[in-house]
Design an enzyme around this catalytic site. Structure first.
Site, PDB file in Angstrom:
ATOM      1  N   ASP A   1      36.263  47.606 -31.748  1.00 35.43           N
ATOM      2  CA  ASP A   1      35.834  46.700 -30.644  1.00 35.43           C
ATOM      3  C   ASP A   1      36.576  46.281 -30.846  1.00 35.43           C
ATOM      4  O   ASP A   1      36.642  44.094 -30.803  1.00 35.43           O
ATOM      5  CB  ASP A   1      34.199  45.981 -30.802  1.00 35.43           C
ATOM      6  CG  ASP A   1      34.374  45.241 -29.384  1.00 35.43           C
ATOM      7  OD1 ASP A   1      34.709  45.840 -27.866  1.00 35.43           O
ATOM      8  OD2 ASP A   1      32.902  44.296 -29.117  1.00 35.43           O
TER       9      ASP A   1
ATOM     10  N   ASN B   1      28.158  35.442 -32.173  1.00 34.04           N
ATOM     11  CA  ASN B   1      26.574  36.661 -32.162  1.00 34.04           C
ATOM     12  C   ASN B   1      26.206  37.522 -32.112  1.00 34.04           C
ATOM     13  O   ASN B   1      25.282  38.348 -32.454  1.00 34.04           O
ATOM     14  CB  ASN B   1      26.862  37.533 -30.422  1.00 34.04           C
ATOM     15  CG  ASN B   1      25.917  38.006 -29.518  1.00 34.04           C
ATOM     16  OD1 ASN B   1      24.836  37.738 -29.683  1.00 34.04           O
ATOM     17  ND2 ASN B   1      25.936  38.982 -29.426  1.00 34.04           N
ATOM     18  N   HIS B   2      27.210  38.375 -33.198  1.00 32.97           N
ATOM     19  CA  HIS B   2      27.260  39.603 -33.766  1.00 32.97           C
ATOM     20  C   HIS B   2      28.282  39.866 -34.551  1.00 32.97           C
ATOM     21  O   HIS B   2      29.733  39.530 -34.648  1.00 32.97           O
ATOM     22  CB  HIS B   2      27.411  40.481 -32.953  1.00 32.97           C
ATOM     23  CG  HIS B   2      28.543  41.427 -32.098  1.00 32.97           C
ATOM     24  ND1 HIS B   2      28.696  40.312 -30.720  1.00 32.97           N
ATOM     25  CD2 HIS B   2      29.667  41.331 -32.189  1.00 32.97           C
ATOM     26  CE1 HIS B   2      30.151  41.000 -30.576  1.00 32.97           C
ATOM     27  NE2 HIS B   2      30.559  40.910 -31.013  1.00 32.97           N
TER      28      HIS B   2
ATOM     29  N   ASP C   1      23.404  41.507 -33.991  1.00 33.89           N
ATOM     30  CA  ASP C   1      23.379  40.711 -33.195  1.00 33.89           C
ATOM     31  C   ASP C   1      22.508  39.475 -35.022  1.00 33.89           C
ATOM     32  O   ASP C   1      21.618  40.071 -35.468  1.00 33.89           O
ATOM     33  CB  ASP C   1      22.249  40.527 -32.254  1.00 33.89           C
ATOM     34  CG  ASP C   1      22.849  40.838 -30.964  1.00 33.89           C
ATOM     35  OD1 ASP C   1      24.228  41.492 -31.005  1.00 33.89           O
ATOM     36  OD2 ASP C   1      22.708  40.259 -30.280  1.00 33.89           O
TER      37      ASP C   1
ATOM     38  N   ARG D   1      36.831  29.400 -28.655  1.00 30.49           N
ATOM     39  CA  ARG D   1      36.663  29.588 -27.084  1.00 30.49           C
ATOM     40  C   ARG D   1      35.407  31.105 -27.236  1.00 30.49           C
ATOM     41  O   ARG D   1      35.378  31.552 -28.449  1.00 30.49           O
ATOM     42  CB  ARG D   1      37.555  30.796 -26.080  1.00 30.49           C
ATOM     43  CG  ARG D   1      37.206  31.955 -25.378  1.00 30.49           C
ATOM     44  CD  ARG D   1      36.996  33.548 -25.611  1.00 30.49           C
ATOM     45  NE  ARG D   1      35.764  33.840 -24.811  1.00 30.49           N
ATOM     46  CZ  ARG D   1      36.120  35.441 -25.524  1.00 30.49           C
ATOM     47  NH1 ARG D   1      36.015  35.701 -26.122  1.00 30.49           N
ATOM     48  NH2 ARG D   1      35.590  36.424 -24.171  1.00 30.49           N
TER      49      ARG D   1
ATOM     50  N   ASP E   1      32.418  33.095 -27.771  1.00 27.83           N
ATOM     51  CA  ASP E   1      32.157  34.655 -26.975  1.00 27.83           C
ATOM     52  C   ASP E   1      30.305  34.975 -26.479  1.00 27.83           C
ATOM     53  O   ASP E   1      29.842  34.436 -27.140  1.00 27.83           O
ATOM     54  CB  ASP E   1      32.476  36.041 -28.145  1.00 27.83           C
ATOM     55  CG  ASP E   1      32.558  36.597 -27.356  1.00 27.83           C
ATOM     56  OD1 ASP E   1      33.095  37.223 -26.343  1.00 27.83           O
ATOM     57  OD2 ASP E   1      31.934  38.004 -27.702  1.00 27.83           O
TER      58      ASP E   1
ATOM     59  N   GLU F   1      32.705  31.499 -22.442  1.00 31.21           N
ATOM     60  CA  GLU F   1      32.191  32.737 -22.904  1.00 31.21           C
ATOM     61  C   GLU F   1      30.889  32.848 -21.781  1.00 31.21           C
ATOM     62  O   GLU F   1      29.922  33.021 -22.358  1.00 31.21           O
ATOM     63  CB  GLU F   1      32.579  33.879 -22.884  1.00 31.21           C
ATOM     64  CG  GLU F   1      32.984  35.092 -21.689  1.00 31.21           C
ATOM     65  CD  GLU F   1      32.473  36.409 -22.516  1.00 31.21           C
ATOM     66  OE1 GLU F   1      33.290  37.748 -22.273  1.00 31.21           O
ATOM     67  OE2 GLU F   1      32.456  36.421 -23.866  1.00 31.21           O
TER      68      GLU F   1
ATOM     69  N   ASP G   1      38.763  41.256 -21.260  1.00 34.25           N
ATOM     70  CA  ASP G   1      38.523  42.270 -20.157  1.00 34.25           C
ATOM     71  C   ASP G   1      38.470  42.761 -19.144  1.00 34.25           C
ATOM     72  O   ASP G   1      38.785  42.453 -18.386  1.00 34.25           O
ATOM     73  CB  ASP G   1      36.919  41.432 -20.731  1.00 34.25           C
ATOM     74  CG  ASP G   1      36.494  41.776 -21.599  1.00 34.25           C
ATOM     75  OD1 ASP G   1      36.757  41.680 -22.348  1.00 34.25           O
ATOM     76  OD2 ASP G   1      35.624  40.392 -21.943  1.00 34.25           O
TER      77      ASP G   1
END
Length: 555
Positions: free
Chosen positions: A61, A103-104, A171, A199, A201, A243, A309
């Site tokens: 990713d 987050n993950h 997650d 930043r 995410d 974000e 993105d």
């Protein structure tokens, strides 16, 4: 202290280390190469860099699947290279913000490998598990049409783990005290190395408490307050840039009356900005600005045109979204996730006048402008690359075979070699020599923005104007006023304008020698060309000072 609020009048530049500049000739950008290009960024007028993830990753990713939060990916250099880059950035007064992707993790992270090894594993509760398939296992994915579920069965432990993003990005369980303590260590580590903030995410998902039963999730804003405390305690002038693509009525919870994030990307305004340009009607943008106007003291919006993105249009109504698709991305290959466009700014807008209009809007919106690497020279996209990778091609420095990005025959992503936006046609070296280039124009705009602190610090209002295609905004700060006009239509218009406050009889253009004097009816009558834009100082004193400083000159 005002120095702690440095972000209020800053220009932020977004880049990915691996696609910016290759310093060792292996085809991949690195910190050595980035350090070499700091002079370019300084000359452009950049105050802060936002770096995409550069930690070790299997790159499924594009680096957002992290396997080690405390190191630099070997392909990008060493920790020593990072430290030297930070030293050189600091010597130029350029701050560095890095992505905080918590987050993950990658499913190859040692934490997840340990967690999935056994239901009794010490790190089992670091992730979110369910013994049976949850009722809402197909709902809520971030990538509709690409990722089908948010729960995936782990064959080794025969339970289901939760993932908002791809199934290879499980997650983290932020309700686990040990995970929160690890988050504190991660943030403290990078702050100690000199970064100016993060930043964050996917912040709404970081704060999310998912419901295994498939019911609505809850949001843990107490965690956000703890994150704020960590950065403020470790470095008083550090910032959290969130974000969070949320609706206006949810915004106050994220700023938390000064106890949440310092800055948020204004996705709501971004989407309506493109809606206004597509429909040639400034009213959607004006309404979005009003809906996001009230912020606590010290808080700031971060405005952008394009980021790394897709251009997310998910919050627009069906008619406006359809209008943006038709205007800027009519082909199915240009669209993504049924909600956005995977295109760069220049090919989307096409017309140089429209590109300049968009940039003038960006830099005159109430907040801090964020520029995506390559957009300052009008780079294009490669739609043959998958999903979001279409807009993540290497920076085009020169007309050399690999765009001056690398001396290698094969690069980490293919350099754009053909078409209107090929590196032979669009590159920094060429535009630096051309006084009429987009690069030189953007640099002048950045200088103008820094001379107008009213935008970052002042209060603002939208002034009534007759043509629906015109947005007129007035800023006031410490006795000075600024008026910004933008015509989003492809036709000339005449604007009847009544600025507020003293000195409104004279408007002096910030970038040229043009002056508007009020008519007998007390109204300024200003002619705007198609896609035209003007920034005016309000008051004769400002005009007199400008004339004395530079008589008979203009940009």
């Amino acid at each position: 202290m005002l120095s702690d609020l440095w972000y209020k009048n800053a220009v932020i530049y977004s880049l990915n280390v691996e696609t910016f500049m290759d310093g060792d000739g292996d085809g991949c950008g690195d910190f050595e190469g980035l350090a070499r290009r700091l002079d370019y960024l300084e000359s452009l007028g950049v105050d802060a860099l936002w770096l995409a993830p550069f930690q070790p990753s299997p790159l499924r990713d594009d680096g957002y699947d992290i396997t080690d939060y405390y190191n630099v990916a070997a392909r990008l250099g060493s920790s020593g290279d990072f430290t030297e880059f930070m030293r050189q950035a600091d010597s130029r007064g350029i701050r560095v913000i890095i992505d905080l992707v918590v987050n993950h993790t990658s499913d190859r992270h040692p934490w997840f490998r340990a967690a999935r090894s056994s239901k009794q594993a010490a790190l089992r509760d670091w992730y979110v598990w369910h013994r049976t398939r949850p009722p809402g296992w197909r709902s809520g994915t971030v990538f509709p049409g690409v990722q089908q579920t948010t729960w995936t069965r782990d064959p080794s432990s025969r339970e289901w783990y939760f993932h908002r993003f791809y199934d290879f990005e499980p997650d983290l369980n932020m309700q686990n005290p040990e995970v929160r303590e690890e988050l504190r260590r991660i943030m403290g580590y990078w702050l100690q190395l000199g970064v100016a903030g993060f930043r964050v995410d996917a912040l709404p998902f970081v704060l999310e408490k998912p419901s295994p039963s498939g019911g609505p999730s809850q949001t843990d804003f107490d965690l956000l307050h703890r994150i704020r405390e960590i950065v403020q305690w470790r470095r008083g002038d550090s910032v959290l840039l969130a974000e969070a693509n949320v609706l206006p009525d949810q915004v106050p919870q994220y700023f938390a009356n000064g106890n949440g994030v310092h800055m948020m990307f204004n996705f709501w305004v971004n989407q309506h900005l493109f809606a206004s340009m597509a429909t040639e009607d400034a009213r959607p943008l004006a309404q979005a600005l009003r809906q996001t106007q009230n912020l606590p003291e010290g808080a700031q919006w971060a405005h952008f045109l394009r980021n790394h993105d897709e251009l997310d249009l998910g919050h627009l109504d069906d008619d406006l979204r359809r209008a943006v698709f038709e205007a800027f991305g009519p082909e199915p290959t240009m669209q993504l996730y049924d909600r956005g466009l995977r295109r760069r700014l220049a090919p989307m807008l096409g017309d140089r006048r429209r590109i300049e209009l968009a940039y003038s809007l960006l830099f005159s919106l109430p907040g801090t402008p964020v520029v995506r690497y390559g957009d300052e020279i009008g780079m294009g996209e490669n739609l043959r690359l998958r999903e979001r990778m279409a807009i993540r091609t290497p920076m085009q420095w020169s007309a050399d075979p690999q765009g001056g990005f690398s001396s290698a025959e094969r690069t980490v992503q293919p350099v754009i070699q053909s078409g209107l936006y090929a590196t032979g046609n669009v590159n920094v070296e060429q535009q630096r020599r051309d006084p009429d280039s987009l690069l030189r124009w953007v640099a002048r705009l950045i200088r103008a923005r820094k001379e107008c602190p009213e935008i970052g610090w002042g209060t603002w209002q939208i002034l009534p104007t007759r043509p629906a295609s015109v947005l007129a905004m007035q800023y006031d700060w410490r006795g000075t006023s600024l008026v910004c006009l933008h015509n989003v239509a492809a036709r000339p218009v005449e604007v009847a304008l009544e600025p507020q406050g003293e000195g409104r009889r004279i408007l002096a253009n910030v970038m040229t020698d043009e002056v508007s004097e009020v008519g007998r009816d007390g109204v300024h009558s200003i002619d705007l060309e198609a896609f035209d834009h003007r920034w005016y100082r309000v008051g004769g004193l400002a005009y007199a000072i400008r004339r004395e400083a530079a008589p008979g000159t203009g940009e």
